[in-house]
Design a protein around this motif. Structure first.
Motif: not given
Length: 138
Positions: A84, A88-89, A91
């Motif tokens: 996750r 997130q990184r 994105e």
């Protein structure tokens, strides 16, 4: 007469340490409880019924439920958190790249100012400056 001695209460400093230890463990318990509950909801590999069963188990018998969840699914819990965080990184990096690509190219005034600064530092000669200036203005 032999009176019972309770070290944690007969010595005030030990009582303070005992209280801090209990408070610390209590806070750590709630952190673990919330991490387990959040992991139950975030796990895409569990079906709805499995999520409901784990959640019911954690709520009805909290200590046993949380410990059983950590024993049964603790290793995958860390890998899901890592995946996750990596997603997130990625994105965020994609957003930065897209935003940077959408910016307008520098104006000729900005390019001339940069050229002038480079010439002032002595990194380029006057001839190179004039050629670059002509390119920018054309």
């Amino acid at each position: 007469m032999a009176a019972n001695t309770y070290l944690a209460y007969d010595y005030p400093l030990l009582s303070a340490f005992w209280t801090m230890l209990i408070f610390f463990l209590w806070i750590m318990w709630f952190i673990l409880l919330f991490r387990v509950v959040f992991d139950i909801f975030r796990d895409d590999s569990l079906s709805g019924w499995a999520k409901a069963a784990w959640l019911l188990f954690v709520i009805v018998v909290p200590f046993v439920g949380v410990l059983a969840y950590v024993i049964a699914r603790g290793r995958s819990m860390g890998s899901r958190e890592l995946a996750r965080a990596q997603a997130q990184r990625e994105e965020f990096d994609k957003y930065i790249r897209d935003t940077a690509a959408q910016q307008a190219p520098p104006s000729s005034v900005d390019q001339l100012a940069k050229l002038s600064e480079i010439r002032a530092r002595g990194d380029i000669t006057e001839e190179e400056f004039q050629r670059a200036k002509e390119k920018v203005l054309s």
